[in-house]
Design a protein around this motif. Structure first.
Motif, PDB file in Angstrom:
ATOM      1  N   LEU A 131       9.809   9.671   9.122  1.00 52.69           N
ATOM      2  CA  LEU A 131      10.270   8.282   9.078  1.00 52.69           C
ATOM      3  C   LEU A 131       9.140   7.310   8.753  1.00 52.69           C
ATOM      4  O   LEU A 131       9.411   6.199   8.278  1.00 52.69           O
ATOM      5  CB  LEU A 131      10.909   7.906  10.423  1.00 52.69           C
ATOM      6  N   TRP A 132       7.896   7.708   9.000  1.00 55.18           N
ATOM      7  CA  TRP A 132       6.786   6.800   8.713  1.00 55.18           C
ATOM      8  C   TRP A 132       6.676   6.520   7.216  1.00 55.18           C
ATOM      9  O   TRP A 132       6.652   5.352   6.784  1.00 55.18           O
ATOM     10  CB  TRP A 132       5.472   7.386   9.239  1.00 55.18           C
ATOM     11  N   TRP A 133       6.605   7.582   6.412  1.00 53.48           N
ATOM     12  CA  TRP A 133       6.496   7.337   4.969  1.00 53.48           C
ATOM     13  C   TRP A 133       7.821   6.858   4.382  1.00 53.48           C
ATOM     14  O   TRP A 133       7.831   6.137   3.374  1.00 53.48           O
ATOM     15  CB  TRP A 133       5.992   8.588   4.247  1.00 53.48           C
ATOM     16  N   ALA A 134       8.959   7.241   5.018  1.00 49.85           N
ATOM     17  CA  ALA A 134      10.237   6.717   4.541  1.00 49.85           C
ATOM     18  C   ALA A 134      10.302   5.200   4.721  1.00 49.85           C
ATOM     19  O   ALA A 134      10.783   4.464   3.842  1.00 49.85           O
ATOM     20  CB  ALA A 134      11.382   7.389   5.287  1.00 49.85           C
ATOM     21  N   THR A 135       9.815   4.714   5.857  1.00 53.33           N
ATOM     22  CA  THR A 135       9.781   3.261   6.099  1.00 53.33           C
ATOM     23  C   THR A 135       8.883   2.576   5.081  1.00 53.33           C
ATOM     24  O   THR A 135       9.220   1.491   4.556  1.00 53.33           O
ATOM     25  CB  THR A 135       9.281   2.991   7.526  1.00 53.33           C
ATOM     26  N   ALA A 136       7.757   3.220   4.759  1.00 49.67           N
ATOM     27  CA  ALA A 136       6.836   2.625   3.776  1.00 49.67           C
ATOM     28  C   ALA A 136       7.490   2.528   2.402  1.00 49.67           C
ATOM     29  O   ALA A 136       7.336   1.514   1.691  1.00 49.67           O
ATOM     30  CB  ALA A 136       5.565   3.459   3.708  1.00 49.67           C
ATOM     31  N   LEU A 137       8.242   3.561   2.006  1.00 49.68           N
ATOM     32  CA  LEU A 137       8.907   3.533   0.697  1.00 49.68           C
ATOM     33  C   LEU A 137       9.969   2.434   0.628  1.00 49.68           C
ATOM     34  O   LEU A 137      10.160   1.808  -0.426  1.00 49.68           O
ATOM     35  CB  LEU A 137       9.551   4.893   0.417  1.00 49.68           C
ATOM     36  N   LEU A 143       7.813  -5.977  -0.358  1.00 50.16           N
ATOM     37  CA  LEU A 143       6.501  -6.588  -0.553  1.00 50.16           C
ATOM     38  C   LEU A 143       6.301  -7.015  -2.002  1.00 50.16           C
ATOM     39  O   LEU A 143       5.755  -8.102  -2.274  1.00 50.16           O
ATOM     40  CB  LEU A 143       5.411  -5.591  -0.132  1.00 50.16           C
ATOM     41  N   VAL A 144       6.774  -6.163  -2.922  1.00 52.00           N
ATOM     42  CA  VAL A 144       6.653  -6.510  -4.347  1.00 52.00           C
ATOM     43  C   VAL A 144       7.478  -7.744  -4.665  1.00 52.00           C
ATOM     44  O   VAL A 144       7.038  -8.660  -5.380  1.00 52.00           O
ATOM     45  CB  VAL A 144       7.098  -5.317  -5.217  1.00 52.00           C
ATOM     46  N   SER A 145       8.688  -7.832  -4.127  1.00 52.66           N
ATOM     47  CA  SER A 145       9.547  -8.981  -4.407  1.00 52.66           C
ATOM     48  C   SER A 145       8.952 -10.275  -3.869  1.00 52.66           C
ATOM     49  O   SER A 145       8.962 -11.306  -4.550  1.00 52.66           O
ATOM     50  CB  SER A 145      10.934  -8.730  -3.788  1.00 52.66           C
ATOM     51  N   VAL A 146       8.416 -10.234  -2.646  1.00 56.67           N
ATOM     52  CA  VAL A 146       7.837 -11.436  -2.050  1.00 56.67           C
ATOM     53  C   VAL A 146       6.584 -11.853  -2.820  1.00 56.67           C
ATOM     54  O   VAL A 146       6.350 -13.045  -3.093  1.00 56.67           O
ATOM     55  CB  VAL A 146       7.517 -11.196  -0.563  1.00 56.67           C
ATOM     56  N   ALA A 147       5.756 -10.849  -3.200  1.00 57.74           N
ATOM     57  CA  ALA A 147       4.520 -11.170  -3.906  1.00 57.74           C
ATOM     58  C   ALA A 147       4.783 -11.712  -5.305  1.00 57.74           C
ATOM     59  O   ALA A 147       4.075 -12.612  -5.784  1.00 57.74           O
ATOM     60  CB  ALA A 147       3.636  -9.924  -3.973  1.00 57.74           C
ATOM     61  N   ARG A 148       5.817 -11.220  -5.982  1.00 60.59           N
ATOM     62  CA  ARG A 148       6.057 -11.625  -7.372  1.00 60.59           C
ATOM     63  C   ARG A 148       6.892 -12.889  -7.481  1.00 60.59           C
ATOM     64  O   ARG A 148       6.620 -13.752  -8.309  1.00 60.59           O
ATOM     65  CB  ARG A 148       6.741 -10.488  -8.116  1.00 60.59           C
ATOM     66  N   HIS A 149       7.915 -12.996  -6.634  1.00 56.02           N
ATOM     67  CA  HIS A 149       8.851 -14.110  -6.794  1.00 56.02           C
ATOM     68  C   HIS A 149       8.681 -15.162  -5.710  1.00 56.02           C
ATOM     69  O   HIS A 149       9.205 -16.274  -5.878  1.00 56.02           O
ATOM     70  CB  HIS A 149      10.288 -13.590  -6.799  1.00 56.02           C
ATOM     71  N   GLY A 150       8.024 -14.823  -4.615  1.00 58.98           N
ATOM     72  CA  GLY A 150       7.641 -15.816  -3.624  1.00 58.98           C
ATOM     73  C   GLY A 150       8.773 -16.502  -2.894  1.00 58.98           C
ATOM     74  O   GLY A 150       8.585 -17.635  -2.425  1.00 58.98           O
ATOM     75  N   GLU A 151       9.938 -15.897  -2.807  1.00 57.38           N
ATOM     76  CA  GLU A 151      11.046 -16.507  -2.070  1.00 57.38           C
ATOM     77  C   GLU A 151      11.066 -15.987  -0.643  1.00 57.38           C
ATOM     78  O   GLU A 151      11.096 -14.778  -0.413  1.00 57.38           O
ATOM     79  CB  GLU A 151      12.381 -16.194  -2.752  1.00 57.38           C
ATOM     80  N   GLY A 152      11.054 -16.897   0.330  1.00 55.89           N
ATOM     81  CA  GLY A 152      11.035 -16.507   1.733  1.00 55.89           C
ATOM     82  C   GLY A 152       9.621 -16.148   2.170  1.00 55.89           C
ATOM     83  O   GLY A 152       8.724 -15.901   1.352  1.00 55.89           O
ATOM     84  N   THR A 153       9.408 -16.139   3.462  1.00 54.47           N
ATOM     85  CA  THR A 153       8.108 -15.798   4.021  1.00 54.47           C
ATOM     86  C   THR A 153       8.000 -14.296   4.225  1.00 54.47           C
ATOM     87  O   THR A 153       8.991 -13.578   4.247  1.00 54.47           O
ATOM     88  CB  THR A 153       7.897 -16.507   5.371  1.00 54.47           C
ATOM     89  N   TRP A 154       6.771 -13.859   4.398  1.00 61.90           N
ATOM     90  CA  TRP A 154       6.526 -12.432   4.581  1.00 61.90           C
ATOM     91  C   TRP A 154       7.207 -11.909   5.828  1.00 61.90           C
ATOM     92  O   TRP A 154       7.842 -10.852   5.812  1.00 61.90           O
ATOM     93  CB  TRP A 154       5.016 -12.173   4.660  1.00 61.90           C
ATOM     94  N   ASP A 155       7.029 -12.655   6.935  1.00 64.23           N
ATOM     95  CA  ASP A 155       7.596 -12.156   8.181  1.00 64.23           C
ATOM     96  C   ASP A 155       9.116 -12.115   8.148  1.00 64.23           C
ATOM     97  O   ASP A 155       9.742 -11.222   8.715  1.00 64.23           O
ATOM     98  CB  ASP A 155       7.108 -13.002   9.355  1.00 64.23           C
ATOM     99  N   GLN A 156       9.750 -13.079   7.453  1.00 64.32           N
ATOM    100  CA  GLN A 156      11.207 -13.065   7.360  1.00 64.32           C
ATOM    101  C   GLN A 156      11.707 -11.864   6.560  1.00 64.32           C
ATOM    102  O   GLN A 156      12.623 -11.151   6.978  1.00 64.32           O
ATOM    103  CB  GLN A 156      11.703 -14.369   6.725  1.00 64.32           C
ATOM    104  N   GLN A 157      11.116 -11.633   5.405  1.00 64.81           N
ATOM    105  CA  GLN A 157      11.570 -10.555   4.531  1.00 64.81           C
ATOM    106  C   GLN A 157      11.298  -9.179   5.152  1.00 64.81           C
ATOM    107  O   GLN A 157      12.181  -8.320   5.213  1.00 64.81           O
ATOM    108  CB  GLN A 157      10.879 -10.654   3.163  1.00 64.81           C
ATOM    109  N   ILE A 158      10.062  -9.005   5.626  1.00 65.67           N
ATOM    110  CA  ILE A 158       9.706  -7.704   6.202  1.00 65.67           C
ATOM    111  C   ILE A 158      10.448  -7.471   7.518  1.00 65.67           C
ATOM    112  O   ILE A 158      10.921  -6.366   7.803  1.00 65.67           O
ATOM    113  CB  ILE A 158       8.189  -7.613   6.409  1.00 65.67           C
ATOM    114  N   GLY A 159      10.566  -8.524   8.376  1.00 66.76           N
ATOM    115  CA  GLY A 159      11.276  -8.389   9.638  1.00 66.76           C
ATOM    116  C   GLY A 159      12.731  -8.023   9.432  1.00 66.76           C
ATOM    117  O   GLY A 159      13.283  -7.172  10.151  1.00 66.76           O
ATOM    118  N   GLN A 161      14.003  -6.430   6.834  1.00 66.58           N
ATOM    119  CA  GLN A 161      14.092  -5.052   6.351  1.00 66.58           C
ATOM    120  C   GLN A 161      13.798  -4.044   7.462  1.00 66.58           C
ATOM    121  O   GLN A 161      14.465  -3.000   7.560  1.00 66.58           O
ATOM    122  CB  GLN A 161      13.116  -4.850   5.184  1.00 66.58           C
ATOM    123  N   LEU A 162      12.809  -4.363   8.296  1.00 68.07           N
ATOM    124  CA  LEU A 162      12.512  -3.474   9.417  1.00 68.07           C
ATOM    125  C   LEU A 162      13.688  -3.373  10.378  1.00 68.07           C
ATOM    126  O   LEU A 162      13.965  -2.302  10.932  1.00 68.07           O
ATOM    127  CB  LEU A 162      11.265  -3.955  10.164  1.00 68.07           C
TER     128      LEU A 162
END
Length: 415
Positions: A131-137, A143-159, A161-162
């Motif tokens: 599950l560790w590498w599955a979560t990373a995939l 992360l790519v979407s937030v970095a490229r398109h910049g919509e929403g904050t990191w904690d919102q998007q990652i939280g 998804q987690l």
């Protein structure tokens, strides 16, 4: 409505749902590929409808994504589900590539959420460390979407998804735990059933051994009586025809009794449902000693009995005393020789203790002493051991001719 009444009203629906679930699982086990094809077809159709209807535009970061690329992404994120149960790690890695392209281009197709179904199967079937590498995939495209398109904050998007991954993992672990528990119960039930069958076979073997002892005791005694009567009748035929006729009548009666006992015991050994009728026949006890002694006396062996105390023994101990006396007298009829006599002394004590001594005055002329210790004495010792007693059998002292059998059953111990 009364809660009890309400539960009873819902019970048929619960049973119906349980039967339906059981049938679906059974169908899945018989036809796994067919079931996977139906599930995959459903999600492929849903992904294509989202693409064709333009529903993807409501969440897209880039509305200029080419149609051919959208089609490839929709198929790439749904078709691999066909192998999600057999190769979940390879399926997730394949879908992750399309998910990265989906995030980079800004299409943001909802079909990317199908990765959670694969995460569920990894939690259900694979070691939890996967599950560790599955979560990373699964998080990498976010992360790519937030970095490229910049919509929403990191904690919102990652939280967010987690949280989705956690729900999928918890469902998978819960189903896995319940499945393991069910398999453990089924395995335990199988082992208990095997142990039950083994116990039944052991009980059957013990019962057959008991029946064999009974057959030896009954038939051996009756045949010895018949032999004695036949020998006496041969000598009486020339001098007293009436005595010879009495001997023949006694032989006929004893033979019929032996055949009756033999049929009854063979009925017990049958595997049909005849055990109940056989079990209803009472086992012999001390009240049957007189009939036993009459048969021995009629066969030509005088027997004298002496009793001390009152016979207050349970049926099991009575049967043991009866069989030991029967076997001892049978041996006397076989081996004591002409002109021998027998004596039985019974001493009853308190709490079920009893001592029985059977002696005969035979000279052993028909056979040597060791032949007495055949199959009968081991059977008597087995019966005696059941009650913690002792059995002694052997020649009398040299000053006294004959054979002696001494049985002692100690006091009953409370259970």
């Amino acid at each position: 409505m009364n809660p009890v009444t309400e539960d009873r009203a819902q019970e048929p629906l619960t049973e119906y749902a349980h039967r339906l679930t059981h049938r679906l699982r059974a169908f899945d086990r018989r036809h796994p590929l067919l079931w996977d094809a139906h599930i995959t077809g459903f999600w492929v159709t849903a992904a294509l409808i989202d693409h064709v209807s333009g529903g993807w535009r409501h969440n897209a970061h880039n509305l200029d994504v080419p149609g051919w690329l959208l089609l490839i992404l929709s198929l790439g994120l749904s078709i691999p589900l066909l192998w999600r149960r057999t190769h979940p790690r390879a399926v997730l890695a394949t879908m992750a590539l399309f998910a990265l392209v989906n995030a980079w281009t800004g299409a943001a197709l909802q079909a990317a959420l199908l990765q959670l179904a694969v995460v569920y199967h990894i939690a259900l079937r694979r070691p939890l460390r996967d599950l560790w590498w599955a979560t990373a995939l699964v998080i990498a495209p976010v992360l790519v979407s937030v970095a490229r398109h910049g919509e929403g904050t990191w904690d919102q998007q990652i939280g967010s998804q987690l949280m989705s991954i956690t729900v999928a993992v918890l469902i998978g672990v819960t189903v896995r735990t319940r499945r393991n528990y069910t398999e453990a119960l089924e395995d335990r039930a199988r082992r208990l059933e095997t142990e039950r069958d083994q116990q039944a076979r052991l009980a059957t073997a013990a019962e057959r051994a008991r029946i064999a002892r009974e057959m030896h005791d009954i038939l051996g005694h009756n045949l010895s009586v018949i032999t004695g009567l036949a020998d006496g009748g041969r000598y009486a035929a020339a001098k007293s025809p009436e005595r010879a006729a009495q001997a023949l009548d006694a032989i006929a009666t004893t033979s019929r009794q032996a055949l009756t006992e033999l049929r009854r015991l063979l009925d017990v050994m049958r595997e049909e449902e005849q055990h109940d009728q056989a079990d209803l026949t009472p086992q012999p006890g001390l009240t049957d000693l007189d009939q036993l002694l009459d048969g021995v006396r009629s066969a030509g062996l005088p027997v004298r009995t002496t009793t001390h105390g009152s016979p207050t023994l349970p049926p099991g101990r009575q049967l043991t005393v009866y069989r030991v006396i029967q076997e001892a007298l049978t041996n006397a009829l076989k081996h004591a020789g002409a002109g021998a006599t027998a004596e039985i002394e019974l001493s009853y004590e308190d709490k079920g203790a009893v001592t029985v001594t059977i002696t005969d005055t035979g000279d052993g002329s028909r056979t040597d002493g060791p032949s007495r210790d055949g199959r009968g004495l081991p059977g008597m010792r087995e019966r005696t051991a059941l009650y913690g007693g002792t059995l002694e059998a052997g020649p009398r002292p040299h000053s006294e001719q004959g054979w002696r059998v001494r049985l002692h059953l100690p006091e009953e111990t409370p259970q």
